[in-house]
Write an enzyme that holds these catalytic residues in place. Structure first.
Site, short mmCIF file in Angstrom:
data_model
loop_
_atom_site.label_atom_id
_atom_site.label_comp_id
_atom_site.label_asym_id
_atom_site.label_seq_id
_atom_site.Cartn_x
_atom_site.Cartn_y
_atom_site.Cartn_z
N GLY A 13 39.39 44.69 33.24
CA GLY A 13 38.52 45.20 34.31
C GLY A 13 39.33 45.72 35.50
N GLY A 16 37.86 48.05 38.13
CA GLY A 16 36.69 47.56 38.86
C GLY A 16 37.01 47.23 40.32
CD GLN A 17 33.67 45.00 45.10
OE1 GLN A 17 32.99 44.31 44.33
NE2 GLN A 17 33.48 45.01 46.40
CB ILE A 59 37.32 42.06 26.56
CG1 ILE A 59 35.92 42.21 27.14
CG2 ILE A 59 38.38 42.30 27.63
CD1 ILE A 59 35.58 41.14 28.18
CE1 TYR A 148 27.97 39.13 36.56
CE2 TYR A 148 26.71 38.40 38.47
CZ TYR A 148 27.93 38.73 37.88
OH TYR A 148 29.09 38.66 38.62
CE LYS A 152 29.99 36.47 35.51
NZ LYS A 152 31.43 36.63 35.29
CB ILE A 178 33.68 40.90 46.62
CG1 ILE A 178 33.69 39.55 45.86
CG2 ILE A 178 35.06 41.24 47.15
CD1 ILE A 178 34.11 38.34 46.67
C1 AKB Z 1 26.48 41.07 41.85
O1 AKB Z 1 25.84 41.36 42.87
O2 AKB Z 1 26.03 41.16 40.71
C2 AKB Z 1 27.89 40.55 42.02
C3 AKB Z 1 27.92 39.06 42.13
C4 AKB Z 1 27.38 38.39 43.31
O3 AKB Z 1 28.40 38.41 41.25
N1 AKB Z 1 28.49 41.13 43.17
#
Ligand code: AKB
Length: 325
Positions: A13, A16-17, A59, A148, A152, A178
């Site tokens: 990645g 990425g940011q 990946i 997401y 996590k 971030i």
């Molecule tokens: C998102 O907004 O999906 C990410 C995070 C908070 O993991 N920046």
């Protein structure tokens, strides 16, 4: 098990940011040639491309990742490749595939190739609507309502499992939103806290996709990089947690952020047009208790809202003057 000392690092990645700035920080610390930047399909910044090795790799393609581990004699991986929260709601299957199947490939390869250490980022998305919203504890309810978030929590659990089962030294933290000025984030919910600065500098206005009262935990990129490197450097004997550290630097509403920006750009106007991302933001904490990170590896942020805003405006202002925004 006696592990080799750190030699070569692979970052996934890297376009990425966070990946963009992490690669540069790692190259500064460990030497340009010792940090292999990788990405799936987006080219990284010129700085990343010109300062050290870069390879395209997915990946989810385990064999190709293994070839790179052997070719570059890798012993540490920072697995920054991920599908973030907003895109994850649009493409939940892809989100699971990259964030979980991709992660398991990385962890299996780390075990099979006897790697020293792996960094696996988690997120405030691991929390859900039933989690206490203010000063969210380290140990709490983890029932996210986004794909997401599901990846996590699963990522934290599988990382801790690999630690216990295979002795693989995996570390990670729950990143808040971030804020940065090198590479734009893509597909997240906290992206508004970055976009607002770019739009304030370029157009003096911003239409925000969450409402003005939305409060989320945030962190400026220099603190994010410091936290990541410090956790990876910490003595393992001082760590009670491994892959799930709460970390934060500040919490503010969008209106508070807009007011802070107005101190530097008085003409700036922010309007609000909440979309599907409001629901995601509403399911996350407003502020985080990161005392475990402070105690176990001396985490302490440097940037608050005022200091971060001043720096963002200065850096982006200069880029704008040079026509680079
Ligand atoms: C998102 O907004 O999906 C990410 C995070 C908070 O993991 N920046």
């Amino acid at each position: 098990m006696v592990k080799k000392s750190m030699k070569n690092i692979l970052v996934t990645g890297a376009a990425g940011q966070i990946g963009t700035e992490l690669v540069m920080a790692l190259r500064q610390k460990f030497g340009n040639d010792n940090v292999l930047a990788t990405g799936r399909k987006t080219k990284p910044t010129k700085q990343v491309l010109n300062s050290g090795p870069f390879e395209f790799v997915n990946i989810n393609d385990k064999e190709s990742v293994e070839k790179l581990i052997k070719k570059y004699d890798i012993d540490t991986i920072y697995n920054m490749a991920a599908i973030l929260s907003a895109v994850g709601e649009d493409r939940p299957g892809l989100c699971w595939n990259v964030n979980m199947n991709g992660l398991i490939n990385i962890l299996d390869l780390a075990v099979q190739n006897d790697l020293t250490r792996v960094f696996v980022p988690s997120s405030i998305a691991a929390f859900g609507p039933e989690t206490p919203k203010n000063n969210t504890p380290q140990e709490t309810i983890l029932k996210p309502t986004t794909m997401y978030g599901v990846t996590k929590v699963s990522g934290e659990l599988i990382s801790d499992y690999y630690f216990q089962k295979f002795g693989l030294d995996i570390r990670g933290m729950r990143y808040p939103g971030i804020i940065s000025n090198e590479t734009l984030p893509g597909g997240g919910t906290t992206d508004y806290a970055v976009e607002i600065f770019y739009e304030a500098i370029k157009n003096k206005k911003y239409e925000c996709f969450v409402n003005k009262d939305t409060v989320l935990p945030m962190m400026y990129m220099p603190d994010c990089i410091k936290a990541t490197l410090d956790l990876m450097d910490a003595e393992i004997s001082s760590l009670k947690h491994h892959s799930d550290f709460n970390v934060t630097a500040m919490s503010f509403s969008v209106e508070e952020l807009a007011d802070e920006i107005k101190k530097h750009i008085p003409e700036f106007r922010c309007t609000y047009k909440p979309d599907f991302r409001q629901k995601i933001a509403d399911s996350w904490p407003r502020s985080i208790d990161d005392s475990a990170a402070r105690k176990e590896w001396n985490w302490k942020p440097e940037y608050n809202l005022a200091k971060m805003t001043e720096d963002m405006i200065q850096v982006l202002g200069k880029k704008h003057e040079k026509g680079k925004l």
